[in-house]
Write a protein that holds these residues in place. Sequence first.
Motif, PDB file in Angstrom:
ATOM      1  N   CYS A   9       0.834  -1.203   0.000  1.00 36.32           N
ATOM      2  CA  CYS A   9       0.000   0.000   0.000  1.00 36.32           C
ATOM      3  C   CYS A   9       0.871   1.256   0.000  1.00 36.32           C
ATOM      4  O   CYS A   9       1.843   1.328   0.751  1.00 36.32           O
ATOM      5  N   HIS A  11       0.125   4.015   1.196  1.00 40.17           N
ATOM      6  CA  HIS A  11      -0.107   4.818   2.402  1.00 40.17           C
ATOM      7  C   HIS A  11       0.613   4.280   3.629  1.00 40.17           C
ATOM      8  O   HIS A  11       0.340   4.685   4.744  1.00 40.17           O
ATOM      9  N   CYS A  13       0.419   1.283   4.991  1.00 39.33           N
ATOM     10  CA  CYS A  13      -0.415   0.431   5.845  1.00 39.33           C
ATOM     11  C   CYS A  13       0.276  -0.870   6.235  1.00 39.33           C
ATOM     12  O   CYS A  13      -0.263  -1.650   7.004  1.00 39.33           O
ATOM     13  N   CYS A  26      -5.395  -1.409  -1.661  1.00 39.57           N
ATOM     14  CA  CYS A  26      -5.143  -1.891  -0.298  1.00 39.57           C
ATOM     15  C   CYS A  26      -6.454  -2.343   0.351  1.00 39.57           C
ATOM     16  O   CYS A  26      -7.462  -1.645   0.285  1.00 39.57           O
ATOM     17  N   CYS A  29      -7.158   0.361   3.498  1.00 43.46           N
ATOM     18  CA  CYS A  29      -7.508   1.770   3.327  1.00 43.46           C
ATOM     19  C   CYS A  29      -8.007   2.096   1.927  1.00 43.46           C
ATOM     20  O   CYS A  29      -8.414   3.224   1.667  1.00 43.46           O
TER      21      CYS A  29
HETATM   22 ZN   LIG Z   1      -3.529   0.975   2.849  1.00 43.95          ZN
END
Ligand SMILES: [Zn+2]
Length: 442
Positions: A9, A11, A13, A26, A29
Motif C-alpha cells: 500500500c 499509504h 499500511c 489496499c 484503506c
Molecule cells: Zn492501505
Amino acid sequence: MAFSAWFQCIHGCNEHYPLTEIIYRCKRCGGLLEVVHDMNELKKNSPAEWKQIFDERYMRTTWPYGSSVWGKKELVCPVVDNENIVSMYEGGTNLFWARRFGEEIGLEDLWIKQCGNSHTGSFKDLGMTVLVSMVKQMIAEGKDIKAVACASTGDTSASLAAYCAAAGIQAVVFLPKDKVSHAQLIQPIANGALVLSLETDFDGCMAIVQKICEENNIYLANSMNSLRIEGQKTISIELAQQFDWELPDIVIIPGGNLGNVTALGKGFLMMYELGLIDRLPRIVCAQAERANPLYMSYLTGFKEYHPIQARQTLANAIQIGNPVSIEKATHILKAFNGIVEQATEDELANAAARADRTGLFNCPHTGVALAVLIKLINRKIIKSTDRAVVISTANGLKFPEFKINYHEGRLKDVAPEHINLPLVLPADLSDVKRTLREKIGY
Ligand SMILES: [Zn+2]
Ligand SMILES: *Cc1c(COP(=O)(O)O)cnc(C)c1O
C-alpha cells in the motif's frame, strides 16, 4: 540470488500482497498499491556488476533479456518465470541529439527519447509486457482469468490487444466513442480484441471497467495496476544506460493518468538507491491546458487537488480529468524538485510542427512536452547549457488526422505557423521549372 517483489500500500499500511494476487487496492484503506522490491537482495550486486549485466544483455537476442524491460528483469518483475514472459522486444528506443531543433530554441544539448518507436507505437508496450506476462503466470498457476480489460484513450488498448494476442489471452477494451484516432482504433480491432465503444469520455470508460473487474475473473490492465509502472520504469534506467550512466539535468514528459511520470521517477529513485547513479535529474510534467488537474494542484504547491472535467484536446491520450496516479505522481514531483507546466492547443500543435521541420514527426502529446520545453527555456528555468531530454510518448504515424488537419489549417483553436502543402501542377516541364525557381531558387 532470490530476488523478490510484492504489492504494498502506498499509504504505509504495511499491507503486502503477492504479485500473483488479483488485487489493485489496499484491503485496509483502499489506497493504490505499488510494487516494492527486496532492495537488500538487489544490493548484493555492486553497481558495476549491475551495469555490466544490463549492458551485456542490451539489445541482444538471448530471450527474454534482449528486451530492455526484461534485460532489467531483477529490478522490474523477478517473480515471473521466463517461460511465461510475453515479450515483443520492448525498449531499446532511440535517444538522439535533436541538434537543429535545440539550436532553434536556444538549447545546445537537447535529446529526444523516442519511446513511440515500439511494437504498437507508444511507450505503453513497456508496461504491458509486464502485466500480460504476469497474467500468463497467474493462469499457469491455475487462476481463472477469462480476459484482460482496460479503458483507454487509444494507446493502452492497442498495446493490451497486441500483447494478449501474442499470449493467446482474450482482451476487452473500452474506448470513448469518436475520441480516438483511426490508427488507434484499428490496432485492437486487428489484434482480435473485443472492442466496446462507449458514448462517454475516458473517465466514464474507466468507471465502468473498474466495476467489471471487481468480479475478479477479468483482470484490470489500467495503470492503477502497478505492474505496468514497473515496466515503464525502465525508461529512466535505459536513459541512464544510453548516456553511459550519466544523467541529464532535466527530463520533460507529458502526463495524463500520471502513471508514466511516476514510473520515470521510480526508475531514477531505484537506480539512486542501488548506487547506479549519484544524482537525480529534475522532472517536468507537461499537461494539456484542457486536461490540467495536476497543473492546477501544482499552482497550490500540491496542497490542493481537485479532479476536473477534462475538455477535448488534440492530445487525446492525456485527456484525463481524474488521474488515477495523482498521489504517486505528486510524491515523485516533490522528490525531484518537479515542475508542472501546461500547453494550449495552439502551442502544442505549433511546437509539434516546428520540431517536425527539423526532422522529427511528433505526436500531439510530444507536442505538449515540446511546447512546455520552449516555455521553460524562454523563462530561463531551463538554461541554455542544460542537458534536457524530452520523452516522446507515441509515434507520430499514429496521428495522421492531427498532422493533415494541421497542414490544411483545419484544427480548431490552432493558428498554424508551419503549414506545408503539396503544390498541384500540370505535368509540364516549364511549369515545374518555374515553380522550382520560385520556391528553392533552382
Ligand atoms: Zn492501505
Ligand atoms: C498514455 C499516454 C500518455 C500519458 O501517460 P500517463 O501515464 O497516462 O500519464 C502520454 N502520451 C501518450 C502517447 C500516451 O499513450
